[in-house]
Design a protein around this motif. Structure first.
Motif, PDB file in Angstrom:
ATOM      1  N   LEU A 157       9.513 129.679 -71.302  1.00 35.87           N
ATOM      2  CA  LEU A 157      10.633 130.536 -70.930  1.00 35.87           C
ATOM      3  C   LEU A 157      11.922 129.735 -70.815  1.00 35.87           C
ATOM      4  O   LEU A 157      11.915 128.563 -70.411  1.00 35.87           O
ATOM      5  N   THR A 158      13.011 130.389 -71.155  1.00 33.22           N
ATOM      6  CA  THR A 158      14.349 129.820 -71.003  1.00 33.22           C
ATOM      7  C   THR A 158      15.244 130.912 -70.426  1.00 33.22           C
ATOM      8  O   THR A 158      14.801 132.052 -70.211  1.00 33.22           O
ATOM      9  N   SER A 159      16.495 130.579 -70.215  1.00 30.73           N
ATOM     10  CA  SER A 159      17.430 131.595 -69.735  1.00 30.73           C
ATOM     11  C   SER A 159      17.644 132.681 -70.786  1.00 30.73           C
ATOM     12  O   SER A 159      18.014 133.811 -70.467  1.00 30.73           O
ATOM     13  N   THR A 160      17.384 132.350 -72.043  1.00 32.82           N
ATOM     14  CA  THR A 160      17.593 133.300 -73.135  1.00 32.82           C
ATOM     15  C   THR A 160      16.490 134.347 -73.221  1.00 32.82           C
ATOM     16  O   THR A 160      16.765 135.542 -73.402  1.00 32.82           O
ATOM     17  N   ASN A 161      15.244 133.926 -73.075  1.00 32.61           N
ATOM     18  CA  ASN A 161      14.135 134.868 -73.284  1.00 32.61           C
ATOM     19  C   ASN A 161      13.449 135.314 -71.994  1.00 32.61           C
ATOM     20  O   ASN A 161      12.496 136.088 -72.043  1.00 32.61           O
ATOM     21  N   PHE A 162      13.910 134.849 -70.852  1.00 29.98           N
ATOM     22  CA  PHE A 162      13.228 135.140 -69.588  1.00 29.98           C
ATOM     23  C   PHE A 162      13.087 136.646 -69.355  1.00 29.98           C
ATOM     24  O   PHE A 162      11.983 137.160 -69.126  1.00 29.98           O
ATOM     25  N   ASN A 163      14.181 137.379 -69.408  1.00 22.53           N
ATOM     26  CA  ASN A 163      14.134 138.810 -69.119  1.00 22.53           C
ATOM     27  C   ASN A 163      13.300 139.584 -70.133  1.00 22.53           C
ATOM     28  O   ASN A 163      12.529 140.480 -69.764  1.00 22.53           O
TER      29      ASN A 163
ATOM     30  N   ALA B 257      11.651 124.974 -63.749  1.00 24.78           N
ATOM     31  CA  ALA B 257      12.543 125.440 -62.683  1.00 24.78           C
ATOM     32  C   ALA B 257      13.669 124.465 -62.401  1.00 24.78           C
ATOM     33  O   ALA B 257      14.668 124.842 -61.770  1.00 24.78           O
ATOM     34  N   THR B 258      13.525 123.226 -62.856  1.00 26.05           N
ATOM     35  CA  THR B 258      14.605 122.262 -62.650  1.00 26.05           C
ATOM     36  C   THR B 258      15.698 122.413 -63.694  1.00 26.05           C
ATOM     37  O   THR B 258      16.840 122.023 -63.470  1.00 26.05           O
ATOM     38  N   MET B 259      15.353 122.985 -64.830  1.00 28.84           N
ATOM     39  CA  MET B 259      16.330 123.190 -65.891  1.00 28.84           C
ATOM     40  C   MET B 259      16.956 124.581 -65.813  1.00 28.84           C
ATOM     41  O   MET B 259      18.147 124.763 -66.084  1.00 28.84           O
ATOM     42  N   TYR B 260      16.141 125.572 -65.416  1.00 33.25           N
ATOM     43  CA  TYR B 260      16.628 126.951 -65.345  1.00 33.25           C
ATOM     44  C   TYR B 260      16.585 127.410 -63.891  1.00 33.25           C
ATOM     45  O   TYR B 260      15.725 128.188 -63.479  1.00 33.25           O
ATOM     46  N   LYS B 261      17.506 126.881 -63.140  1.00 29.69           N
ATOM     47  CA  LYS B 261      17.510 127.080 -61.692  1.00 29.69           C
ATOM     48  C   LYS B 261      17.850 128.515 -61.291  1.00 29.69           C
ATOM     49  O   LYS B 261      17.360 129.002 -60.270  1.00 29.69           O
ATOM     50  N   ASN B 262      18.687 129.182 -62.064  1.00 26.21           N
ATOM     51  CA  ASN B 262      19.072 130.559 -61.712  1.00 26.21           C
ATOM     52  C   ASN B 262      17.861 131.487 -61.731  1.00 26.21           C
ATOM     53  O   ASN B 262      17.666 132.299 -60.827  1.00 26.21           O
TER      54      ASN B 262
END
Length: 319
Positions: free
Chosen positions: A85-91, A140-145
């Motif tokens: 998962l990344t901030s791009t595909n999380f949702n 979680a350290t890279m995608y903290k939000n």
């Protein structure tokens, strides 16, 4: 002459040292020489895409540009069914109502995270043929939000996002071992997978229909009995939900009971044992496609019900 020789030797040693130093510099891994997974694999830097850490010189450091498109397609990297998962595909992955999502929030430096990584990968592999459940992980350290949304402060944190209530995930607090995590996922997702990915003995079994099948195993097995019990099976299906309102999986399973009754009425009681032996040999074939293996396993499990095999699916008080 002696001085000249000495200077010559000294100069030669200097040159040799410089050359060795240059070779060492060229061979030494530098962070700015690794920009993506391709470079990492090509230079044998040891990037482990499953644990998202470097196993060699860059231990506990993330790649500057982690090129996951290459990581997914490259035969040089270990295959994994875990969705990164990344901030791009999380949702789009986590909140997708077409499937449950089991997410591991981890930190690359976390020893517990690294220890459980192989079992997490095996969990995803065991469930890869199940469209109703996805196994994923987030650094979680890279995608903290994304991590802070669920107040993740300890690693690893495992959250199960269930369809219909995705905004209120369940926290997994049991042992982080394959057998335990798989049992939990099977219970939550309604799946029936074993650690190696095959269906277990309960796949295809329907409690209410098992009761009649078990009664058949103890009956006189005449054709009249078979016809009567098939009619009772159809009546149960109609009473429970009506076949048209069942899920595709329930339809497949219920229909298999009806087909089995039809075959018994058509071919006689001897057919049951012959078919069981035939399917048992067939499923051992090395060239069977995964979906064929699953459908065959379900047929075998249903026949087991007619042979009187309970496998925990039948309340004996109902017999």
């Amino acid at each position: 002459l002696g001085k000249s020789r000495c200077n010559s030797r000294y100069t030669f040693m200097q040159v040799l040292c410089v050359m060795l130093a240059l070779m060492a510099v060229n061979a030494a891994p530098e962070a700015n020489t690794i920009t993506n997974c391709y470079d990492c694999v090509k230079q044998d830097m040891g990037w482990n895409i499953i644990e998202r850490k470097c196993s060699k010189s860059y231990t506990n450091k993330a790649c500057p540009q982690d090129d996951r498109s290459y990581a997914r397609d490259s035969p040089d990297l270990p295959e994994t069914a875990v969705i990164e998962l990344t901030s791009t595909n999380f949702n789009s992955v986590v909140y997708n109502e077409e499937h449950d999502t089991f997410v591991k929030f981890y930190a690359p430096w976390c020893g517990h995270c690294r220890k459980m990584a192989p079992d997490w990968d095996k969990l995803a592999t065991a469930l890869v043929r199940e469209p109703g459940i996805k196994i994923a992980q987030l650094d979680a350290t890279m995608y903290k939000n994304e991590a802070s949304t669920f107040r993740v402060t300890a690693f690893p944190t495992l959250l199960y996002f269930k369809r219909g209530d995705k905004r209120n995930p369940l926290e997994f607090r049991q042992q982080r071992e394959l057998s335990v995590m798989l049992r939990y996922t099977n219970e939550q997702a309604g799946t029936f997978r074993e650690p190696e990915g095959n269906l277990n003995a309960l796949a295809g079994r329907v409690h209410a229909l098992d009761v009649l099948a078990a009664k058949y195993a103890q009956s006189d097995k005449t054709k009249d009995t078979i016809v009567t019990m098939k009619a009772e099976t159809v009546a149960i299906i109609d009473k429970e939900k009506g076949l048209d309102n069942w899920t595709e999986k329930e339809k497949e399973w219920a229909a298999q009971y009806v087909k089995t009754w039809d075959r018994l009425a058509e071919k006689g009681v001897e057919w049951l044992e012959k078919e069981y032996e035939r399917l048992s040999k067939m499923i051992m074939g090395v060239n069977m496609k995964p979906d064929r293996v699953d459908s065959t396993a379900i047929r075998i499990n249903v026949i087991r019900a007619f042979r009187g095999a309970h496998h925990g699916s039948i309340d004996l008080d109902e017999l």
